[in-house]
Enzyme design. Sequence first.
Site, PDB file in Angstrom:
ATOM      1  N   TYR A   1       0.817  -1.220   0.000  1.00 17.15           N
ATOM      2  CA  TYR A   1       0.000   0.000   0.000  1.00 17.15           C
ATOM      3  C   TYR A   1       0.850   1.271   0.000  1.00 17.15           C
ATOM      4  O   TYR A   1       0.632   2.158  -0.842  1.00 17.15           O
ATOM      5  CB  TYR A   1      -0.958  -0.028   1.196  1.00 17.15           C
ATOM      6  CG  TYR A   1      -1.788   1.223   1.352  1.00 17.15           C
ATOM      7  CD1 TYR A   1      -2.838   1.490   0.489  1.00 17.15           C
ATOM      8  CD2 TYR A   1      -1.513   2.131   2.376  1.00 17.15           C
ATOM      9  CE1 TYR A   1      -3.607   2.644   0.637  1.00 17.15           C
ATOM     10  CE2 TYR A   1      -2.275   3.277   2.534  1.00 17.15           C
ATOM     11  CZ  TYR A   1      -3.316   3.530   1.652  1.00 17.15           C
ATOM     12  OH  TYR A   1      -4.053   4.676   1.797  1.00 17.15           O
TER      13      TYR A   1
ATOM     14  N   LYS B   1       1.112   4.345  -2.905  1.00 17.75           N
ATOM     15  CA  LYS B   1       0.892   5.750  -2.573  1.00 17.75           C
ATOM     16  C   LYS B   1       2.146   6.591  -2.795  1.00 17.75           C
ATOM     17  O   LYS B   1       2.052   7.792  -3.099  1.00 17.75           O
ATOM     18  CB  LYS B   1       0.399   5.867  -1.130  1.00 17.75           C
ATOM     19  CG  LYS B   1      -0.984   5.270  -0.917  1.00 17.75           C
ATOM     20  CD  LYS B   1      -2.019   5.883  -1.856  1.00 17.75           C
ATOM     21  CE  LYS B   1      -3.423   5.417  -1.548  1.00 17.75           C
ATOM     22  NZ  LYS B   1      -4.438   6.066  -2.440  1.00 17.75           N
TER      23      LYS B   1
END
Length: 260
Positions: free
Chosen positions: A158, A162
């Site tokens: 994740y 990002k």
Amino acid sequence: MTDFTREYGPVAVITGASSGIGHSFAGQLAARGLDVVLVARRTDRLEELAQQLRRTHGVEATVVAADLADPAAPEQVLDTVADLDVGLLVSNAGFSSVKGPFEQERAEVLSSMLMVNSLAPTLLAHGLSPRWKERGRGGIVFTSSVEGLLGIPYSAAYPATKAYVIALAEALWAELGPAGVDVLALCPGATDTGAIRRQGINPMTLPHLMSPDDVARSALDHLHDGPVHIPSAHYQEMFHTLLAMPRRDALTTMARSMPK
């Protein structure tokens, strides 16, 4: 309000609009007078939101039911807005998974996460940015995360998606800025959305939790102030401290603080 509509209107596209920060973006943009294109998977929630925005703010609201994990979905969105004067993209859709060892994550979840969090924002910005360069105004908000500022052990994929979004926003901020296009990577910390619970986290244990409304408002108020915006003073201070450390020390500190 008039200036905001002139610079970023008349139409805004919001992905992940059915809940959380995306839902807040949709309401606040409609309140500022922009027509909205609402993109998410859950048609029922989008239709309910669209009706509410039409009734409350007198704007046009277009629903696009699309799963951005599908490689064809960005093109579907672009085809839908081909004849609309889109001035703002809020690329907000994204997801993470329960924190834990990297090797325990399912490969199909990693593939979907890369598509939704990284590739879909890229393709949407790529498809829309020529319009803004031609007319000399427009904007993009990419919803990233403070986790994209540093590799986060036990949450490896994740933050990587990002971090990509932050790098993309920074590059486009420098590239499109001279053409009058504002670009912002929004980096929230803990926010009171369903995503928190899906990660297995109890929101009551997070003392610096922000509301989705406050996060969205802060992003729109700072859209001129790109390329990166952290809406929480707590997380600004936290990551200022971490990023001032030698990278190895910061990563070790994060690894020790994460539940295994």
